[in-house]
Design a protein around this motif. Structure first.
Motif, PDB file in Angstrom:
ATOM      1  N   ALA A 218      17.260  75.634  98.400  1.00 38.55           N
ATOM      2  CA  ALA A 218      18.630  75.572  98.909  1.00 38.55           C
ATOM      3  C   ALA A 218      18.824  76.356 100.203  1.00 38.55           C
TER       4      ALA A 218
ATOM      5  N   PRO B 246      16.443  74.117  93.170  1.00 37.06           N
ATOM      6  CA  PRO B 246      17.375  75.031  93.839  1.00 37.06           C
ATOM      7  C   PRO B 246      16.680  76.065  94.716  1.00 37.06           C
TER       8      PRO B 246
ATOM      9  N   THR C 140      18.462  69.520  96.074  1.00 36.15           N
ATOM     10  CA  THR C 140      18.920  70.901  95.941  1.00 36.15           C
ATOM     11  C   THR C 140      19.384  71.210  94.527  1.00 36.15           C
ATOM     12  N   ARG C 141      19.970  70.202  93.869  1.00 38.14           N
ATOM     13  CA  ARG C 141      20.442  70.440  92.504  1.00 38.14           C
ATOM     14  C   ARG C 141      19.282  70.763  91.575  1.00 38.14           C
TER      15      ARG C 141
END
Length: 469
Positions: free
Chosen positions: A422, A419, A415-416
């Motif tokens: 997300a 993104p 997710t980082r």
């Protein structure tokens, strides 16, 4: 007092610097020198990320020298000619340096040493980079190792750390001019590296700080957390080691000094990683062709897929459609670094699922990693591809989905760096193509399908492997 040139290369530090120490112990006033000669590295001249780091590391070294009354003299190569010119300018009677171990630099340095000695100069080279020089450890038959475990067992049986040495308090001033650092053109014209410096502080002080942060933090639980990319579970000291901003024996001394019953396993686990670094230089010294060719010649006839630039570009850009692979490639571009577990996954995907030659991956890493190191890079890619020493068997094909579920179970790392995923439920972030409706609704910009079906890619790789057995 007599003058000596101290030729800085991959040893950009003042403490624990054997060449500098030897010059001072012999009673010389040292003139610190850096000669920029990337062409002498031939086909493996440093890449863009390495150059960006080098610019800042040289600036840090010069600042440290100026704080002690001296400064760094920067010249352009060829190295032999630049040193000769400096000897004429300074009247130097001696030249000191710490050894480099790349296949093309060793004969160059030997020739420079021979020529200078024939002129009557005192010339010394030292080990400022490794715990064991590549020729020190041999098998019982006197040959090189190809398997890590017996290599490391031998290393531990001969474990003798060099003594620590503080940086000198003061150094003699000299009036020798050099090029401004900016003249080397190491910094990129477009500041694509801006995100690097949010994570990294090149230079000796940055190396020391990184070691302190590691021993206070990630060292505790290192063996359990080093494979988890969603957290800081590793030392992050590899670029500092690569540029010689810290000596490996200082790291080992510090770790030995904080041993306790609860920390022994983690300390031994980290020292073993330093051992892999030693093993990689041992291999490159004894098998110098392995930066470009398979160590195991059986793979010379392997059926790599025909070059497809679109696939290679999608891999480089983090647009493969496989989130853990894309996360790693985007982390690399943004920070100049990639978590080691993820390096194995992106490498396996390139070499096995896509069957793109490992040298394509090695070249990209060389250009984009701040810790790009010829020995480690070559050994790592050959290990991943199954073509090298002590390598993962070619038939071991990492499944990037199950690997992500195991090592990034909450998809935090994914997710980082990806993104746009997300909004998907956590379970859908590992293989979003299996939830096409959610993917189209919540992450329409992300590839709808991976570059290759994982099962089909694995079967094609195994089929090619069996043909060259």
């Amino acid at each position: 007092m007599s003058v000596a040139l101290v030729w800085f290369r991959r040893d950009l530090r003042l403490q624990d610097n054997p060449a500098l120490q030897a010059a001072l112990a012999a009673g010389h006033d040292p003139v610190p020198v850096y000669v920029h000669a990337p062409a002498e590295e031939e086909t493996w001249a440093p890449g863009a990320a390495s150059d960006a780091w080098l610019h800042r590391s040289l600036a840090a070294l010069d600042a440290d020298l100026r704080a002690r009354g001296s400064h760094l003299v920067i010249r352009r190569g060829p190295s032999a000619g630049a040193l000769q010119q400096l000897i004429a300018e300074t009247g130097a009677q001696a030249v000191y340096w710490n050894r480099k171990y790349e296949p093309v630099t060793q004969p160059r340095d030997a020739a420079i040493k021979r020529d200078l000695r024939q002129q009557g100069l005192q010339v010394e080279s030292h080990n400022g980079y490794l715990l064991f020089e590549p020729w020190e450890l041999t098998t019982q038959q006197g040959g090189p190792y190809k398997v890590f475990t017996p290599f490391w067992r031998n290393a531990l049986s001969r474990w003798r750390l060099a003594e620590l040495c503080a940086a000198p308090d003061m150094l003699a001033a000299h009036g020798i001019d050099g090029l401004p650092l900016e003249a080397l053109g190491l910094s990129p014209r477009l500041a694509w590296d801006a995100g690097f410096w949010e994570r990294w502080q090149p230079g000796e002080a940055g190396a020391q700080q990184t070691l302190e942060v590691f021993t206070d933090g990630a060292l505790n639980g290192y063996c359990e957390q080093r494979d988890l990319p969603d957290r800081v579970g590793t030392s992050l000291i590899s670029p500092h080691l690569h540029f010689g901003e810290i000596a490996p024996w200082r790291i080992a001394h510090v770790l030995q000094g904080i041993r306790s019953a609860g920390r022994n396993a983690d300390i031994d686990g980290y020292l073993r990683q330093l051992g892999w670094r030693e093993f990689s230089w041992h291999l490159l010294h004894h098998f110098p062709q392995t930066s470009d060719a398979n160590l195991n010649p059986r793979f010379d006839g392997f059926a790599w897929a025909p070059p497809q630039q679109a696939l290679l570009e999608a891999w480089r850009q983090g647009r493969t459609g496989i989130p853990i692979i894309d996360a790693g490639m985007r982390e690399l571009w943004a920070t100049g670094y990639m978590h080691n577990r993820v390096r194995m996954l992106v490498g396996s995907f390139l070499c096995k699922h896509l069957r793109i030659h490992w040298l394509q991956g090695a070249r990209w890493f060389w250009d984009t990693l701040v810790d790009a190191d010829l020995a480690n890079n070559s050994m790592g890619w050959q290990w991943i591809a199954g073509t090298g020493a002590d390598a993962a068997p070619y038939f071991r094909v990492f499944n990037p989905v199950t690997q992500a579920q195991k090592f990034d179970p909450q998809a935090r790392y994914i997710t980082r760096w990806v993104p746009e995923l997300a909004k998907l439920p956590v379970k859908a972030r590992f293989a979003p193509w299996l939830s096409p409706g959610l993917l189209a609704e919540m992450a329409p910009s992300y590839p709808a399908q991976p570059l290759v079906d994982l099962a089909e890619g694995r079967e094609a790789a195994l089929a090619a492997y069996h043909l060259c057995r």
